[in-house]
Scaffold this motif. Structure first.
Motif, PDB file in Angstrom:
ATOM      1  N   TYR A 505       0.835  -1.208   0.000  1.00  0.00           N
ATOM      2  CA  TYR A 505       0.000   0.000   0.000  1.00  0.00           C
ATOM      3  C   TYR A 505       0.865   1.251   0.000  1.00  0.00           C
ATOM      4  O   TYR A 505       0.644   2.175  -0.799  1.00  0.00           O
ATOM      5  N   LEU A 506       1.854   1.290   0.880  1.00  0.00           N
ATOM      6  CA  LEU A 506       2.709   2.476   0.994  1.00  0.00           C
ATOM      7  C   LEU A 506       3.582   2.650  -0.250  1.00  0.00           C
ATOM      8  O   LEU A 506       3.658   3.744  -0.826  1.00  0.00           O
ATOM      9  N   LYS A 507       4.230   1.563  -0.687  1.00  0.00           N
ATOM     10  CA  LYS A 507       5.080   1.659  -1.874  1.00  0.00           C
ATOM     11  C   LYS A 507       4.258   1.941  -3.127  1.00  0.00           C
ATOM     12  O   LYS A 507       4.713   2.639  -4.045  1.00  0.00           O
ATOM     13  N   GLY A 508       3.043   1.399  -3.179  1.00  0.00           N
ATOM     14  CA  GLY A 508       2.164   1.665  -4.317  1.00  0.00           C
ATOM     15  C   GLY A 508       1.808   3.130  -4.437  1.00  0.00           C
ATOM     16  O   GLY A 508       1.494   3.622  -5.526  1.00  0.00           O
ATOM     17  N   ASN A 509       1.866   3.840  -3.316  1.00  0.00           N
ATOM     18  CA  ASN A 509       1.627   5.282  -3.301  1.00  0.00           C
ATOM     19  C   ASN A 509       2.922   6.082  -3.317  1.00  0.00           C
ATOM     20  O   ASN A 509       2.926   7.281  -2.989  1.00  0.00           O
ATOM     21  N   ASN A 510       4.017   5.422  -3.676  1.00  0.00           N
ATOM     22  CA  ASN A 510       5.346   6.062  -3.723  1.00  0.00           C
ATOM     23  C   ASN A 510       5.750   6.655  -2.376  1.00  0.00           C
ATOM     24  O   ASN A 510       6.383   7.712  -2.298  1.00  0.00           O
ATOM     25  N   THR A 511       5.369   5.959  -1.307  1.00  0.00           N
ATOM     26  CA  THR A 511       5.769   6.353   0.046  1.00  0.00           C
ATOM     27  C   THR A 511       6.771   5.311   0.548  1.00  0.00           C
ATOM     28  O   THR A 511       6.391   4.175   0.854  1.00  0.00           O
ATOM     29  N   TYR A 512       8.027   5.719   0.622  1.00  0.00           N
ATOM     30  CA  TYR A 512       9.092   4.787   1.006  1.00  0.00           C
ATOM     31  C   TYR A 512       9.724   5.171   2.344  1.00  0.00           C
ATOM     32  O   TYR A 512      10.651   4.510   2.803  1.00  0.00           O
ATOM     33  N   GLU A 513       9.174   6.230   2.942  1.00  0.00           N
ATOM     34  CA  GLU A 513       9.714   6.719   4.207  1.00  0.00           C
ATOM     35  C   GLU A 513       8.555   7.057   5.143  1.00  0.00           C
ATOM     36  O   GLU A 513       7.616   7.746   4.761  1.00  0.00           O
ATOM     37  N   ILE A 514       8.624   6.537   6.361  1.00  0.00           N
ATOM     38  CA  ILE A 514       7.630   6.839   7.386  1.00  0.00           C
ATOM     39  C   ILE A 514       8.303   7.707   8.444  1.00  0.00           C
ATOM     40  O   ILE A 514       9.312   7.312   9.035  1.00  0.00           O
ATOM     41  N   ASP A 515       7.738   8.888   8.677  1.00  0.00           N
ATOM     42  CA  ASP A 515       8.335   9.814   9.651  1.00  0.00           C
ATOM     43  C   ASP A 515       8.125   9.339  11.082  1.00  0.00           C
ATOM     44  O   ASP A 515       9.034   9.443  11.911  1.00  0.00           O
ATOM     45  N   ILE A 516       6.924   8.825  11.367  1.00  0.00           N
ATOM     46  CA  ILE A 516       6.606   8.363  12.720  1.00  0.00           C
ATOM     47  C   ILE A 516       5.828   7.054  12.634  1.00  0.00           C
ATOM     48  O   ILE A 516       4.806   6.976  11.935  1.00  0.00           O
ATOM     49  N   LEU A 517       6.312   6.040  13.323  1.00  0.00           N
ATOM     50  CA  LEU A 517       5.589   4.773  13.464  1.00  0.00           C
ATOM     51  C   LEU A 517       5.293   4.578  14.949  1.00  0.00           C
ATOM     52  O   LEU A 517       6.219   4.442  15.756  1.00  0.00           O
ATOM     53  N   LEU A 518       4.022   4.587  15.300  1.00  0.00           N
ATOM     54  CA  LEU A 518       3.620   4.476  16.699  1.00  0.00           C
ATOM     55  C   LEU A 518       2.872   3.165  16.905  1.00  0.00           C
ATOM     56  O   LEU A 518       1.904   2.884  16.190  1.00  0.00           O
ATOM     57  N   ILE A 519       3.343   2.364  17.851  1.00  0.00           N
ATOM     58  CA  ILE A 519       2.684   1.108  18.212  1.00  0.00           C
ATOM     59  C   ILE A 519       1.975   1.324  19.546  1.00  0.00           C
ATOM     60  O   ILE A 519       2.619   1.612  20.559  1.00  0.00           O
ATOM     61  N   THR A 520       0.650   1.200  19.545  1.00  0.00           N
ATOM     62  CA  THR A 520      -0.107   1.490  20.762  1.00  0.00           C
ATOM     63  C   THR A 520       0.172   0.480  21.870  1.00  0.00           C
ATOM     64  O   THR A 520       0.315   0.853  23.035  1.00  0.00           O
ATOM     65  N   HIS A 521       0.261  -0.812  21.512  1.00  0.00           N
ATOM     66  CA  HIS A 521       0.556  -1.848  22.522  1.00  0.00           C
ATOM     67  C   HIS A 521       0.945  -3.138  21.802  1.00  0.00           C
ATOM     68  O   HIS A 521       0.773  -3.261  20.577  1.00  0.00           O
ATOM     69  N   PHE A 522       1.444  -4.079  22.581  1.00  0.00           N
ATOM     70  CA  PHE A 522       2.042  -5.271  21.975  1.00  0.00           C
ATOM     71  C   PHE A 522       1.099  -6.471  21.969  1.00  0.00           C
ATOM     72  O   PHE A 522       1.320  -7.479  22.645  1.00  0.00           O
ATOM     73  N   HIS A 523       0.057  -6.339  21.191  1.00  0.00           N
ATOM     74  CA  HIS A 523      -0.763  -7.460  20.760  1.00  0.00           C
ATOM     75  C   HIS A 523      -0.571  -7.577  19.247  1.00  0.00           C
ATOM     76  O   HIS A 523      -0.497  -6.563  18.545  1.00  0.00           O
ATOM     77  N   SER A 524      -0.504  -8.807  18.749  1.00  0.00           N
ATOM     78  CA  SER A 524      -0.079  -9.023  17.359  1.00  0.00           C
ATOM     79  C   SER A 524      -0.952  -8.301  16.337  1.00  0.00           C
ATOM     80  O   SER A 524      -0.475  -7.919  15.271  1.00  0.00           O
ATOM     81  N   TYR A 527       0.836  -4.819  16.171  1.00  0.00           N
ATOM     82  CA  TYR A 527       2.245  -4.611  15.828  1.00  0.00           C
ATOM     83  C   TYR A 527       2.815  -5.733  14.950  1.00  0.00           C
ATOM     84  O   TYR A 527       4.018  -5.788  14.694  1.00  0.00           O
ATOM     85  N   GLY A 528       1.965  -6.595  14.395  1.00  0.00           N
ATOM     86  CA  GLY A 528       2.415  -7.774  13.654  1.00  0.00           C
ATOM     87  C   GLY A 528       3.379  -7.500  12.515  1.00  0.00           C
ATOM     88  O   GLY A 528       4.287  -8.282  12.248  1.00  0.00           O
ATOM     89  N   GLU A 529       3.216  -6.367  11.827  1.00  0.00           N
ATOM     90  CA  GLU A 529       4.056  -6.040  10.672  1.00  0.00           C
ATOM     91  C   GLU A 529       5.180  -5.059  11.009  1.00  0.00           C
ATOM     92  O   GLU A 529       5.821  -4.520  10.102  1.00  0.00           O
ATOM     93  N   LEU A 530       5.434  -4.853  12.293  1.00  0.00           N
ATOM     94  CA  LEU A 530       6.442  -3.877  12.719  1.00  0.00           C
ATOM     95  C   LEU A 530       7.812  -4.156  12.100  1.00  0.00           C
ATOM     96  O   LEU A 530       8.419  -3.280  11.478  1.00  0.00           O
ATOM     97  N   GLU A 531       8.314  -5.365  12.263  1.00  0.00           N
ATOM     98  CA  GLU A 531       9.658  -5.678  11.784  1.00  0.00           C
ATOM     99  C   GLU A 531       9.730  -5.679  10.258  1.00  0.00           C
ATOM    100  O   GLU A 531      10.750  -5.272   9.683  1.00  0.00           O
ATOM    101  N   ASP A 532       8.664  -6.130   9.591  1.00  0.00           N
ATOM    102  CA  ASP A 532       8.644  -6.092   8.118  1.00  0.00           C
ATOM    103  C   ASP A 532       8.717  -4.654   7.607  1.00  0.00           C
ATOM    104  O   ASP A 532       9.402  -4.365   6.617  1.00  0.00           O
ATOM    105  N   LEU A 533       7.999  -3.758   8.263  1.00  0.00           N
ATOM    106  CA  LEU A 533       8.042  -2.341   7.867  1.00  0.00           C
ATOM    107  C   LEU A 533       9.444  -1.766   8.044  1.00  0.00           C
ATOM    108  O   LEU A 533       9.945  -1.038   7.186  1.00  0.00           O
ATOM    109  N   ILE A 534      10.081  -2.112   9.161  1.00  0.00           N
ATOM    110  CA  ILE A 534      11.440  -1.629   9.419  1.00  0.00           C
ATOM    111  C   ILE A 534      12.412  -2.147   8.365  1.00  0.00           C
ATOM    112  O   ILE A 534      13.315  -1.424   7.916  1.00  0.00           O
ATOM    113  N   ASN A 535      12.216  -3.390   7.934  1.00  0.00           N
ATOM    114  CA  ASN A 535      13.123  -4.006   6.956  1.00  0.00           C
ATOM    115  C   ASN A 535      12.895  -3.513   5.529  1.00  0.00           C
ATOM    116  O   ASN A 535      13.777  -3.647   4.681  1.00  0.00           O
ATOM    117  N   ASN A 536      11.724  -2.956   5.248  1.00  0.00           N
ATOM    118  CA  ASN A 536      11.393  -2.584   3.871  1.00  0.00           C
ATOM    119  C   ASN A 536      11.261  -1.087   3.623  1.00  0.00           C
ATOM    120  O   ASN A 536      11.248  -0.655   2.475  1.00  0.00           O
TER     121      ASN A 536
END
Length: 713
Positions: A505-524, A527-536
């Motif tokens: 979704y993000l890359k399809g919109n030519n968005t390759y940089e996220i200024d702020i990623l906020l995880i409200t709490h640690f239920h999957s 935050y399930g895609e947290l590490e994938d987002l960091i890696n991509n």
């Protein structure tokens, strides 16, 4: 027969307009722009060729009937189900009954094409995220003429019958038993059309822009037919006899490749050209291709959504219509022009899938097309008959792999996509005008400049407005995208996702940089895609409610913390209350966006809601309803005190928790909230149009036209 012939001749060279009208009709089913383009085409045909208009309307009506019939017939029936096995793969098979079933089975070795079997099992849901630029699995299955997916628990063989698919199955078995794994994978690729290459090699070919070589297509057929014609000519075989031999070969090729779209299309074109010549119909090749296109859609109206179908017809018709560009050139120059044209025409489709393009695609295609045409493809057919030369074939494979490595080293990959249908249509308009004005240098320069402007617009005007809040449909989870001018912020990521929908979704919109990623709490589901987002993607700041061992460079934020994204301002009202219930440790965020007050609640429950009401005098406009509308949250005092207008419930369709709770919905209605649910409305976006000084709510669902609601007018 003569009457039909005369009728065909009367409208010769105009049948491509039927294809145009049908395509515009399909586009109009999902976007209003389709109607904008459809009406002028109808008016044009009404004035110039009423026959073509009538034909097109009849075909559209028949396609609609087919869609209705398919939808009615695709409903689930009770087990057991009887049917005939068609194709068999490593872990699944296709069962033909009243409809086609994609069946996963642990004992796949028991099955062969042609078997009549009875199965019991469970149905697998194929719901798709209603997020733009993401994979639509349900539509993909329909394009393959598959109506349901089943996990088979037990299979009973009733009897064995003949099936053409058994021929492919036997050849596949022969290849597996006589060749090493890597050799076998390439033989299956070029002979059977099955791609079993390892992911690393396939990704390499994607970056080089040569994946089309890995699909048995019109190019491969043209090479094979050329070889056959030259060989038959040397044996003094007449043209008429050669045509029959080639047709027989094409029938056999369709059988061994499992009747793939690109092979059927190319074969039908050869058949059509032969019939056209024999009957003196003087139809153009575009007319013949138009007839083939229509037949495909009448058989399966969803085939137009197949990537192979789109690329096969689009590239073919472009090369046919633009053949004057390279018909007088030598082979190398002609190949370069065809590659450039094919790449340009296919790029809006391939970029939507890959979100990137290699800049040396011309050079890589020139080398690999020649290599495949003159070495790899012929040797594949040779070695399958004479396995003793498998060592030579393995050497050819090694050259191919080494060549991809060399080209990858000098390749520069650019991440890019055309984010909206408007960008895509403008791009195609420019390409068409460049072809049409090929010999007019001044006009070509003008359209090249316009083409560059469209590409720049895709990068910098990639969203409809400069500011919006989008509640993404990630089923039973939360993911919220806030865009404010040049700042992009994500609140939560949804659950683990094998298709990486959020990234696409993000890359399809030519968005390759996220200024702020906020995880409200640690239920999957948050935050399930947290590490994938960091890696991509490039993530500048990560805000968490507590420490997390999986990543580094993050900041734990507490109550009272304030920050900004563009002109939008945020304040943390609650975070990590040290509660044993992780839901109550959610970051609760108050935001001022586009002049509206938002409250993002994570999964907080009644206890935290009471604390927030006691501490803060809240008056908001938009409430993200806590915990997916569960009755453990959204207490009456909290709903009353927030006194908002819009309530967003992020919830999965037919979820096992039966959410949102009916009492919560009644409570929201009592306090005059207008509730929107992602399970019913898909992704929900609130756009801020500063020029018009209004807000627009957009409801996005795949394969439906967007709905728009004016708000704060």
């Amino acid at each position: 027969m003569n009457k039909l012939k005369n009728l065909l001749l009367y409208d010769a060279s105009n049948y491509i307009h039927i294809v145009i009208l049908v395509v515009l009709y399909y586009i109009s089913r999902t976007t209003y722009i389709g109607w904008v383009l459809l009406v002028p085409e109808v008016v044009f045909l009404f004035k110039k060729s009423k026959n073509i208009l009538v034909y097109a309307l009849i075909i559209i009506a028949l396609i609609n009937i087919r869609i209705i019939v398919n939808e009615r017939n695709s409903s689930r029936i009770d087990f057991p189900i009887n049917g005939k096995v068609q194709e068999v793969y490593d872990d699944h098979f296709i069962l033909r009954s009243n409809i086609n079933y994609l069946c996963y089975y642990d004992h796949i070795e028991e099955l062969k094409p042609g078997m009549i079997i009875e199965i019991t099992g469970t149905y697998i849901d194929t719901d798709t995220y209603n997020i733009i630029h993401t994979f639509d699995y349900d539509l993909f299955l329909k394009s393959k003429n598959i109506s349901q997916v089943v996990n088979v628990i037990e299979s009973t063989t009733i009897k064995n019958t003949f099936s053409f698919y058994i021929i492919k199955y036997k050849i596949n078995d022969y290849i597996n038993n006589n060749f090493e794994q890597q050799t076998a994978s390439f033989l299956k690729l070029f002979v059977l059309g099955d791609n079993e290459l390892d992911d690393h090699l396939y990704q390499s070919t994607t970056k080089l822009g040569i994946t089309h070589l890995f699909a048995v297509s019109g190019m491969h057929i043209a090479i094979i037919i050329g070889f056959l014609r030259n060989s038959l000519k040397r044996f003094n075989i007449t043209k008429e006899s050669s045509s029959y031999i080639i047709i027989i070969f094409l029938v056999f090729l369709n059988i061994i490749t499992g009747f793939k779209v690109s092979i059927i299309r190319a074969s039908c074109l050869v058949f059509g050209i032969t019939i056209n010549r024999r009957m003196n119909l003087i139809l153009t090749r575009t007319d013949i291709l138009a007839f083939i296109f229509i037949i495909f859609l009448l058989i399966n109206p969803y085939s137009i959504y197949s990537l192979g179908f789109q690329l096969s017809f689009l590239i073919s018709i472009s090369i046919i219509m633009g053949d004057y560009l390279f018909k007088d050139d030598n082979q190398i120059k002609s190949l370069l022009k065809i590659t450039l044209l094919a790449t340009a025409i296919s790029s809006p489709i391939t970029l939507e899938v890959n979100n990137e393009i290699g800049l040396i695609f011309l050079l890589s295609n020139l080398f690999f097309i020649l290599f495949v045409s003159y070495i790899f493809l012929p040797s594949s057919y040779f070695v399958i008959f004479i396995p003793k030369f498998s060592d030579v074939y393995a050497f050819i494979i090694n050259i191919f792999i080494k060549a991809t490595e060399v080209f990858l080293k000098i390749n520069q990959v650019v991440e890019f996509n055309f984010p909206t249908i408007i960008h895509k249509l403008l791009f195609y308009f420019c390409i068409y005008m460049l072809i049409a004005t090929y010999k007019n240098t001044k006009k070509m320069i003008l359209y090249v400049i316009l083409l560059i402007a469209i590409c720049l617009g895709s990068l910098y005007l990639n969203y409809p407005t400069n500011r919006f809040v989008r509640f993404l449909d990630v089923f039973q989870g939360d993911a919220i995208h806030i865009h404010d001018n040049k700042c992009d912020m994500l609140i939560d990521t949804g659950d683990y996702d094998n298709y990486d929908n959020l990234i696409h979704y993000l890359k399809g919109n030519n968005t390759y940089e996220i200024d702020i990623l906020l995880i409200t709490h640690f239920h999957s589901d948050h935050y399930g895609e947290l590490e994938d987002l960091i890696n991509n993607l490039n993530i500048k700041k990560i805000y968490l409610n507590s420490d997390y061992q999986g990543i580094t460079n993050y900041q734990v934020i507490d109550e009272g913390y304030c920050f900004e994204c563009g002109t939008s301002k945020f304040q943390v009202l609650s975070a990590n209350t040290s509660d044993e219930n992780e839901n109550n440790n959610s970051i609760v965020l108050y935001g001022l966006i586009g002049g509206n007050k938002y409250l993002f609640t994570g999964d907080i429950e009644a206890e935290v809601e009471r604390e927030i009401v006691d501490k803060y005098n809240l008056s908001i406009d938009v409430l993200k309803v806590a915990h997916h509308g569960s009755n453990t949250s959204s207490i009456e005092n909290f709903i009353n005190e927030t006194s908002g207008e819009i309530a967003i419930i992020s919830v999965g369709k037919n979820n096992s928790y039966d959410l949102p709770n009916k009492n919560v919905l009644k409570l929201l209605e009592t306090y005059d909230y207008q509730a929107f649910r992602t399970d019913e409305s898909g992704s929900i976006t609130i756009y801020y149009c500063e020029i018009l000084d209004l807000s627009i709510i957009e409801l996005y669902q795949k394969q439906k036209r967007n709905r728009y609601i004016l708000w704060n007018v």
